[in-house]
Design an enzyme around this catalytic site. Structure first.
Site, short mmCIF file in Angstrom:
data_model
loop_
_atom_site.label_atom_id
_atom_site.label_comp_id
_atom_site.label_asym_id
_atom_site.label_seq_id
_atom_site.Cartn_x
_atom_site.Cartn_y
_atom_site.Cartn_z
N GLU A 93 0.84 -1.21 0.00
CA GLU A 93 0.00 0.00 0.00
C GLU A 93 0.87 1.26 0.00
O GLU A 93 0.78 2.11 0.89
CB GLU A 93 -1.00 -0.01 1.17
CG GLU A 93 -1.99 -1.15 1.04
CD GLU A 93 -3.22 -1.06 1.94
OE1 GLU A 93 -3.29 -0.19 2.83
OE2 GLU A 93 -4.14 -1.88 1.73
N GLU A 116 -4.98 -8.66 -0.63
CA GLU A 116 -5.81 -8.36 0.54
C GLU A 116 -7.24 -8.25 0.07
O GLU A 116 -7.56 -7.36 -0.74
CB GLU A 116 -5.36 -7.08 1.24
CG GLU A 116 -4.04 -7.24 1.96
CD GLU A 116 -3.67 -6.03 2.81
OE1 GLU A 116 -4.57 -5.31 3.30
OE2 GLU A 116 -2.45 -5.81 2.97
O1 AHR Z 1 -5.40 -6.09 6.64
C1 AHR Z 1 -5.35 -4.95 7.43
C2 AHR Z 1 -4.66 -3.79 6.73
O2 AHR Z 1 -5.42 -3.38 5.64
C3 AHR Z 1 -3.31 -4.04 6.15
O3 AHR Z 1 -2.29 -3.94 7.09
C4 AHR Z 1 -3.18 -2.97 5.12
O4 AHR Z 1 -2.35 -3.34 4.05
C5 AHR Z 1 -4.61 -2.71 4.70
O5 AHR Z 1 -4.91 -1.37 4.71
#
Ligand code: AHR
Length: 509
Positions: free
Chosen positions: A177, A308
């Site tokens: 991110e 994710e």
């Molecule tokens: O999964 C939780 C968080 O969500 C992670 O650390 C991040 O990459 C995303 O914003």
């Protein structure tokens, strides 16, 4: 059969791209009770463990044929300095986990512990490096430490810490991110760093690393385009440059907006449909990012890595807001099943996906009780279990026709039935989700091209959408044999209970 009967047409003899088993990947961050208390209890714990790693969690995940595990973050990855997590535990420096609860991290779970966990799971490690606050040298040396076999400085250091043989690390993330917690960069500035850091993530010996650049959030197609431009020119058909082989995408499903995520268990039917509409948006997003990637990589050599995804609701009342601990209901299971339908359909572009997160955080597979240590398998876990037959199978197109039920949700249309299918030489697996909260349905499987010699089915449902598993009722939501499948002139006819997930297994002649 009337012409308008809900029908899924499947050409069993027209297999498409391979559905990588890695789309059933997982994610474990130093966040809340995912690592500490979840995977790791330490060697002195009364909970049965091997080298501090919980055996019941390992056993549960092995039953899913867990293909890979991403670690150490997430946002934590860009704060993490791997040298703090090696050597004698009592000597390891501490740090503040600023993103997640502002707690002190003692680094007792580090590189060796993670690699041992992967070995116990039989899962491929996906190590996520630090671009946001780490150096190129630090990242390069971590890869050398992990994967080099000779007398190099990092291989020698690893041996001094008790591990002779190099590990195999097939997946490595170049930051996380970068548009947010990973450094608040612009697409252009991150793209330059991805090239630079990617250059120093080297293949040592016969270890070949699939490098994954930190990709877009939700519908930031410009981010994807900027990164793809670093690899190839618009419309060119030559090999993309090798700075990275995968580009990530993050997308979370809430009931409302980011600010109003909603309760994991206390929701009404409108909240449910709003959640499902948000979940089904994954199709639009994958299609959008894939279309951008097609311009720069028409041969689909670069993978879209949805590393994710999953539900993100309000934390359970009384728990640390920074720990992201949420319950998991039948609704979560249906969110998972519709995501997998999309991952199967885009098998020619999606090389990996990772549910966030495996234990005790967000849409977990496994929840553990902090007081008693009891372990519970979530409804989402069961979708992963029911789908093991899709791992590395060839995707089959599913065309829905007839009266396709829909519902108006927030000014848009939500399709209430979702389906996907895959095949191996001798079998096929069909996945069917009925998202209708109140109505059962029957669907005809119009099976063409090959003969079906046997069939069986399983169903995952519960009396209510809010039903979830607890230590007191661990099987409130659990798969069962489904007898609502019959031979039909076109193939099979399958009953889909209201709010249910059904898989149909076929033996093929
Ligand atoms: O999964 C939780 C968080 O969500 C992670 O650390 C991040 O990459 C995303 O914003």
């Amino acid at each position: 059969m009337t012409d308008d009967a809900l029908t899924a047409i499947i050409n069993l003899d027209l297999p498409g791209a391979t559905i990588s088993r890695h789309v059933y990947g997982h994610f474990a961050e130093h966040l809340g009770r995912c690592i500490y208390g979840g995977f790791w209890v330490g060697e002195d714990s009364e909970i049965p463990n091997e080298g501090g790693i919980r055996l019941d969690v390992v056993e549960a995940l092995k039953a899913l044929s867990i293909p890979n595990l991403r670690w150490p973050g997430g946002c934590f990855a860009d704060d993490y300095h791997w040298r703090d997590g090696i050597g004698p535990r009592e000597d390891r420096p501490r740090m503040v986990n600023s993103h997640w609860g502002d707690v002190v991290e003692d680094n007792s779970f580090g590189t060796h512990e993670f690699m041992q966990l992967c070995e116990m799971l039989g899962a491929d490690p996906y190590v996520n490096g630090n671009v946001g606050s780490g150096t190129v040298q630090e990242m390069s040396e971590w890869v050398e430490y992990l994967t080099r076999g000779d007398e190099s400085p990092m291989a020698t250091l690893r041996r001094a810490n008790g591990r002779d043989e190099p590990w195999r690390v097939p997946f490595f993330g170049i930051g996380n991110e970068a548009w947010g917690c990973g450094g608040n960069m612009t697409a252009d500035s991150y793209a330059a760093l991805a090239r630079q850091y990617g250059t120093y993530v080297r293949n040592h010996g016969d270890n070949v690393v699939y490098k994954i650049a930190a990709g877009a959030n939700v519908d930031d197609y410009r981010w994807t385009e900027t990164l793809m431009k670093e690899l190839n020119c618009l419309g060119c058909t030559r090999q993309p440059a090798g700075f990275f082989q995968g580009l990530s995408l993050h997308y979370y499903t809430h009931s409302g907006a980011w600010e109003t995520k909603g309760s994991a268990t206390d929701f009404d039917t409108d909240d449910y449909y709003a959640t499902m509409r948000n979940a089904r948006r994954i199709e639009e997003l994958v299609a959008g990012h894939a279309a951008v990637m097609d311009c720069y990589d028409p041969q689909r050599r670069v993978g879209l890595v949805v590393d994710e995804w999953g539900t993100w609701f309000d934390v359970e009342p009384g728990t640390n807001p920074g720990f992201l601990y949420q319950q998991n209901t039948l609704r979560d299971a249906l969110v998972a099943s519709v995501h997998f339908d999309v991952f199967h359909a885009f098998a020619d572009r999606i090389s990996m996906a990772n549910i966030a997160q495996t234990v005790n955080v967000l849409q977990a597979m496994v929840l553990t009780d902090p007081d008693t240590g009891a372990l519970v398998l979530t409804p989402s876990y069961h979708v992963f279990a029911m789908n093991v037959g899709h791992h590395d199978a060839s995707t089959l197109a599913v065309s829905l026709k007839g009266e396709l039920p829909t519902r108006e949700v927030a000014g848009g249309e939500l399709s209430l039935v979702s389906a996907s299918a895959s095949t191996t030489d001798t079998s096929a697996l069909v996945s069917l989700s009925n998202l209708d909260a109140g109505h059962a349905r029957t669907i005809v499987l119009d099976l063409r091209g090959r003969d079906v010699t046997e069939f069986s089915a399983r169903v995952l449902t519960a009396p209510t959408l809010q039903t979830h598993n607890t230590p007191q009722a661990p099987d409130a939501v659990a798969p069962a044999a489904h007898d609502g499948v019959r031979a039909h002139a076109r193939g099979l006819e399958v009953d889909l209970p209201a709010h249910s997930y059904v898989t149909v297994s076929l033996a093929l002649a």
